[in-house]
Design an enzyme around this catalytic site. Sequence first.
Site, PDB file in Angstrom:
ATOM      1  N   SER A   1       0.838  -1.189   0.000  1.00  0.00           N
ATOM      2  CA  SER A   1       0.000   0.000   0.000  1.00  0.00           C
ATOM      3  C   SER A   1       0.873   1.239   0.000  1.00  0.00           C
ATOM      4  O   SER A   1       2.003   1.221   0.496  1.00  0.00           O
ATOM      5  CB  SER A   1      -0.901   0.020   1.237  1.00  0.00           C
ATOM      6  OG  SER A   1      -1.610   1.241   1.359  1.00  0.00           O
TER       7      SER A   1
ATOM      8  N   TYR B   1      -1.601  -0.867  10.491  1.00  0.00           N
ATOM      9  CA  TYR B   1      -1.725  -1.063   9.048  1.00  0.00           C
ATOM     10  C   TYR B   1      -0.525  -0.487   8.307  1.00  0.00           C
ATOM     11  O   TYR B   1       0.065  -1.155   7.447  1.00  0.00           O
ATOM     12  CB  TYR B   1      -3.012  -0.417   8.542  1.00  0.00           C
ATOM     13  CG  TYR B   1      -3.243  -0.629   7.064  1.00  0.00           C
ATOM     14  CD1 TYR B   1      -3.662  -1.864   6.588  1.00  0.00           C
ATOM     15  CD2 TYR B   1      -3.055   0.399   6.149  1.00  0.00           C
ATOM     16  CE1 TYR B   1      -3.881  -2.071   5.228  1.00  0.00           C
ATOM     17  CE2 TYR B   1      -3.269   0.205   4.797  1.00  0.00           C
ATOM     18  CZ  TYR B   1      -3.683  -1.030   4.338  1.00  0.00           C
ATOM     19  OH  TYR B   1      -3.888  -1.230   2.991  1.00  0.00           O
TER      20      TYR B   1
END
Length: 266
Positions: A144, A157
């Site tokens: 990501s 995350y």
Amino acid sequence: MSLPKPTHAMRAVVTGASSGIGVALAEGLARRGYSLILVARREDRLRALADRLGDHYGIETEIRAIDLSDRGERAKLCAELAEREIAVLCNNAGFATYGELATSDPARERQQVELNTVAVHDLTLAVLPSMVERGAGAILITGSTAGNQPGPNNATYAASKAFANTLAESLHSELAGTGVQCTLLAPGPVRTEYAEVAQAPNLDRMVPGPLWVSAEQAAEQAISGMAAGRRRVVPGVFAKVQTLGGQYTPRALVGPILRTVYRKVN
């Protein structure tokens, strides 16, 4: 460099295959003639996808309805994959949480680490030796843009995706000349169930509509990137800007900005 040519015996594995990018990756690989092993928790969705792809593309489809954050279930799958002829592994399963780490649910945060990092590592280790021995194979790791900079209020995350990003790019260079390749898919905003799973109802409204990319766009660029032997695929203009910002903006500046932004997500 190109992807291994599909054969009757070999399989392409897609994790997180019950929604979003995972479904789109499975569709793109099936369209290219790959028989599939689809992995996710929701058996009903996997079965429906497997039946649809099998009927439409004439491929063989297998499903593994397991929770990859569970070490016992994951170990069984890894043992199986180590004995199979795996042409492509798409390490795509993952989820996010938002909020202050000090007040978060420790069990949920640990589950996130297990799925986003440890499972990616375990599955890669399961298939990589046989790929290198055959001199053919491709691994996709879904990281990501969040892994390119600090993520206050999104700490677990961001940290887990930093691991995924670095693992993928490290393996890309390490595997040079082996016939095996590793590609990082590092998306920004993608229209999936991400926000719903993250319990972040405001997330969809924080990014203007034209800056989002579809799961199909992200998956198609990822597969094309693997076929071309690319190190990293960053779909969408906004994600590319995020990548550059994460690489070159001073951490002392970007941290407070993202802290303010992520506080508005929940």
